[in-house]
Design an enzyme around this catalytic site. Structure first.
Site, PDB file in Angstrom:
ATOM      1  N   SER A  65       0.798  -1.239   0.000  1.00  0.00           N
ATOM      2  CA  SER A  65       0.000   0.000   0.000  1.00  0.00           C
ATOM      3  C   SER A  65       0.825   1.281   0.000  1.00  0.00           C
ATOM      4  O   SER A  65       0.269   2.356  -0.232  1.00  0.00           O
ATOM      5  CB  SER A  65      -0.920   0.023   1.213  1.00  0.00           C
ATOM      6  OG  SER A  65      -1.985  -0.840   0.992  1.00  0.00           O
ATOM      7  N   LYS A  68       0.435   3.402  -2.931  1.00  0.00           N
ATOM      8  CA  LYS A  68      -0.746   4.266  -3.121  1.00  0.00           C
ATOM      9  C   LYS A  68      -0.378   5.755  -3.065  1.00  0.00           C
ATOM     10  O   LYS A  68      -1.037   6.588  -3.683  1.00  0.00           O
ATOM     11  CB  LYS A  68      -1.792   3.953  -2.051  1.00  0.00           C
ATOM     12  CG  LYS A  68      -2.398   2.549  -2.189  1.00  0.00           C
ATOM     13  CD  LYS A  68      -3.256   2.178  -0.989  1.00  0.00           C
ATOM     14  CE  LYS A  68      -3.840   0.776  -1.145  1.00  0.00           C
ATOM     15  NZ  LYS A  68      -4.546   0.324   0.058  1.00  0.00           N
ATOM     16  N   TYR A 193      -2.677  -2.776 -10.654  1.00  0.00           N
ATOM     17  CA  TYR A 193      -2.669  -2.555  -9.201  1.00  0.00           C
ATOM     18  C   TYR A 193      -1.825  -3.605  -8.471  1.00  0.00           C
ATOM     19  O   TYR A 193      -1.041  -3.267  -7.575  1.00  0.00           O
ATOM     20  CB  TYR A 193      -4.122  -2.569  -8.697  1.00  0.00           C
ATOM     21  CG  TYR A 193      -4.248  -2.468  -7.205  1.00  0.00           C
ATOM     22  CD1 TYR A 193      -4.107  -1.239  -6.552  1.00  0.00           C
ATOM     23  CD2 TYR A 193      -4.496  -3.598  -6.419  1.00  0.00           C
ATOM     24  CE1 TYR A 193      -4.214  -1.150  -5.168  1.00  0.00           C
ATOM     25  CE2 TYR A 193      -4.601  -3.506  -5.045  1.00  0.00           C
ATOM     26  CZ  TYR A 193      -4.465  -2.287  -4.424  1.00  0.00           C
ATOM     27  OH  TYR A 193      -4.565  -2.194  -3.052  1.00  0.00           O
ATOM     28  N   TYR A 245      -4.310   3.627   7.978  1.00  0.00           N
ATOM     29  CA  TYR A 245      -5.683   3.109   7.950  1.00  0.00           C
ATOM     30  C   TYR A 245      -6.455   3.554   9.176  1.00  0.00           C
ATOM     31  O   TYR A 245      -6.296   4.664   9.646  1.00  0.00           O
ATOM     32  CB  TYR A 245      -5.686   1.580   7.788  1.00  0.00           C
ATOM     33  CG  TYR A 245      -5.027   1.225   6.495  1.00  0.00           C
ATOM     34  CD1 TYR A 245      -5.663   1.492   5.299  1.00  0.00           C
ATOM     35  CD2 TYR A 245      -3.753   0.711   6.458  1.00  0.00           C
ATOM     36  CE1 TYR A 245      -5.062   1.226   4.093  1.00  0.00           C
ATOM     37  CE2 TYR A 245      -3.139   0.435   5.258  1.00  0.00           C
ATOM     38  CZ  TYR A 245      -3.801   0.701   4.083  1.00  0.00           C
ATOM     39  OH  TYR A 245      -3.202   0.448   2.906  1.00  0.00           O
ATOM     40  N   VAL A 263       0.968  -4.077   3.852  1.00  0.00           N
ATOM     41  CA  VAL A 263       0.786  -5.375   4.524  1.00  0.00           C
ATOM     42  C   VAL A 263       1.990  -6.305   4.445  1.00  0.00           C
ATOM     43  O   VAL A 263       2.010  -7.341   5.107  1.00  0.00           O
ATOM     44  CB  VAL A 263      -0.438  -6.166   4.024  1.00  0.00           C
ATOM     45  CG1 VAL A 263      -1.721  -5.630   4.563  1.00  0.00           C
ATOM     46  CG2 VAL A 263      -0.445  -6.299   2.533  1.00  0.00           C
TER      47      VAL A 263
END
Ligand code: DON
Length: 309
Positions: A65, A68, A193, A245, A263
């Protein structure tokens, strides 16, 4: 602000690495299951060029992530603020990163922010390019420019493993396609992705990316603008409000710097005008954040007084 000192870093890592078994290595992406919980590494890249690091510094992990932040920066550079935020919102959430629930109840039905999976998928869907290969190349090129290392690539095994099992992310995409948030082929989007998430590097390389943001988007070597400072600021703002998050509030309280987790067990942090920090330790807490990473950043922030608040 005080530079990070090698001896301090080694000592702090020694204190926190004992927590390696207090969490769980991610297993919903089958290839990540192989990661060993006792692995640990950290690097701090100062904007003045000096880098300090300790642990398994040469070990390559996938950034997951953390990618992102870079896809958001690219979408902003390609399309501008108005277009990007017509597709994704700007608000944090207390739901987990893979949640579909707010897509269903939100009006209009768009992802809450670019750091949750739905939002990141919508952002990747916006990237310019004729196909997935073009878009992955754009993301890799930005990384090559920032790190000065054009050998950085994605881990094919991890990308394939996620592509074959990403049923929840596919659901998010189909939901968003139905509601006009994304367009085109869902399989092609998943291909891009999963490859962007599988981009693989070591802590020193990732810390350079953090240092670019600490330097307001300017190259550490030449001062050249790689990401315009306004877009760099937007990325850092999302790192503060949504980067960890549904633990972003707790992290802001305890550490107080823009950060983004992945992760695989990585956390990227930005200390404005000082540098970038990358920590790796694959054992995760229940919200998906690296246990060693959280402990180490808490210690470093307290020691060096990093909190921006
Ligand atoms: O889409 C996924 O689920 C992963 N490729 C990335 C998720 C992630 O890193 C969330 N991190 N805490």
């Amino acid at each position: 602000m005080q530079n990070v000192n090698q001896e301090d870093l080694v000592k702090m890592m020694e204190h926190v690495r004992v927590y390696a078994n207090n969490g769980k290595v991610a297993d919903y992406i089958p290839a990540l299951k192989k990661q060993r919980p006792e692995m640990h590494a950290v690097a701090f890249q100062h904007i003045n060029g000096e880098c300090v690091s300790t642990g398994q510094v040469d070990y390559n992990f996938t950034i997951q992530s953390v990618s992102k932040v870079l896809s958001l920066a690219i979408a902003l550079m390609e399309h501008g603020v108005e277009a990007v935020f017509s597709r994704v919102g700007l608000e944090p959430t207390s739901d987990p990163f893979y949640s579909i629930s707010t897509l269903e109840v939100g009006k209009p039905s768009k992802p809450l922010n670019p750091m949750i999976n739905a939002g990141a998928l919508a952002i990747t869907n916006m990237l310019c390019g004729g196909n997935s290969e073009d878009r992955v190349r754009t993301i890799l090129s930005l990384i090559h420019r920032i790190t000065g290392d054009d050998t950085i690539y994605y881990d094919e095994e991890v990308a394939k493993s996620e592509f074959e099992t990403a049923f929840l992310n596919r659901s998010l995409c189909y939901f968003m396609k139905q509601n006009g948030v994304i367009t085109g082929s869902v399989e092609e989007l998943l291909d891009t992705y999963t490859k962007q998430c599988a981009i693989s590097m070591n802590v020193e390389q990732l810390a350079k990316i953090g240092a670019l943001f600490a330097n307001d988007g300017k190259s550490l070597d030449t001062g050249e603008e790689i990401i315009p400072s306004f877009y760099s600021r937007i990325c850092k703002t999302f790192m503060v409000t949504c980067g960890m998050y549904n633990a972003s509030g707790e992290f802001a309280t305890k550490v107080g710097i823009p950060a983004k987790s992945g992760v695989s067990g990585v956390i990227l942090g930005v200390v404005k005008n000082l540098g970038g920090v990358a920590v790796f330790g694959p054992s995760l807490d229940e919200k998906g954040n690296s246990v060693i990473g959280l402990k180490l950043l808490e210690k470093m922030s307290a020691h060096y007084e990093w909190s921006i608040f």
